[in-house]
Design an enzyme around this catalytic site. Structure first.
Site, mmCIF file in Angstrom:
data_model
loop_
_atom_site.group_PDB
_atom_site.id
_atom_site.type_symbol
_atom_site.label_atom_id
_atom_site.label_comp_id
_atom_site.label_asym_id
_atom_site.label_seq_id
_atom_site.Cartn_x
_atom_site.Cartn_y
_atom_site.Cartn_z
ATOM 1 C CG ASP A 76 -48.887 -69.823 -37.847
ATOM 2 O OD1 ASP A 76 -48.572 -68.625 -37.775
ATOM 3 O OD2 ASP A 76 -49.186 -70.390 -38.918
ATOM 4 C CG HIS A 131 -45.778 -73.711 -36.108
ATOM 5 N ND1 HIS A 131 -44.993 -73.780 -37.248
ATOM 6 C CD2 HIS A 131 -47.065 -73.838 -36.523
ATOM 7 C CE1 HIS A 131 -45.774 -73.966 -38.304
ATOM 8 N NE2 HIS A 131 -47.031 -73.999 -37.898
#
Length: 222
Positions: A41, A184
């Protein structure tokens, strides 16, 4: 004569090497007893290129859930993600708490991200991850309007919370066929974990797959 024979021998060896490389692919594919969805992300960012290099060096593909504002600011990195064989999803434009926003605001967050990713060469996303995993009927309705399948996760690597490289690798050991893990774009420990993630999955005959827009589960790349 000797040079001719040496050349022929070299060509034969090269042909054998090529044939071996080609036949290696089905064998590797046959070793996949299941698929998992690796997701990253918040990109693209200054860390994206190094992350892509690590993934490619270790034979992994992943879904990159990009923020629209980052995609708009870094169109070249969106293109690099696509060229590296990654799948690209929508992660809203500014990463707000969407459940606290109006339908018009949610629509703006999602639609602008679709456009930013397409403008960067990442195609039109079919997957959407709401920031913080927060969703409600309004968020799901707007996502569906843009043909997006909402994807949360089965395992949280906790990389956003300062998880060590060891902990991130251990999180991947908990994945089972079809499951999706949250990571992430920005943590250094996540990037450092990539080689060991590849080893951990391979030891369990699991492969990095794509996330199906139909089911939301990880499947063989297609």
């Amino acid at each position: 004569m000797g040079k001719t024979r040496s050349l022929a021998t070299g060509l034969a060896a090269a042909a054998l090497a090529v044939a071996s490389a080609v036949t290696a692919t089905p064998a590797n594919a046959a070793a996949c007893n299941g698929y998992v969805g690796l997701t990253f992300d918040d990109g693209p960012s200054g860390n994206t290129q190094a992350l892509l290099t690590a993934l490619r060096q270790n034979g992994l593909r992943a879904t990159m859930f990009n923020q629209g504002n980052n995609a708009a600011a870094n169109p070249g990195l969106v293109r690099a993600q696509a060229q590296a064989g990654m799948w690209i999803g929508n992660h809203s434009y500014t990463h707000p708490h969407l459940t606290q926003q109006s339908q018009a605001q949610v629509d703006s967050e999602i639609s602008r991200t679709q456009q930013a990713i397409a403008n960067g060469g990442g195609g039109t996303p079919r997957l959407f991850r709401p920031p913080y995993g927060e969703t409600n009927a309004t968020v799901q309705s707007v996502a569906a309007k843009y043909g997006l399948r909402q994807i949360i996760w089965d395992v949280d690597s906790q990389d956003w919370n300062g998880a060590s490289t060891d902990a991130i690798v251990a999180a991947h050991a908990r994945l089972t066929n079809g499951q999706v893990i949250l990571m992430h774009d920005w943590p250094a420990n996540t990037r450092a974990a990539i080689p060991r993630i590849a080893q951990t999955l391979a030891s369990r005959n699991l492969c990095a797959g794509m996330i199906s827009p139909q089911t939301g589960r990880a499947v063989a790349p297609g």
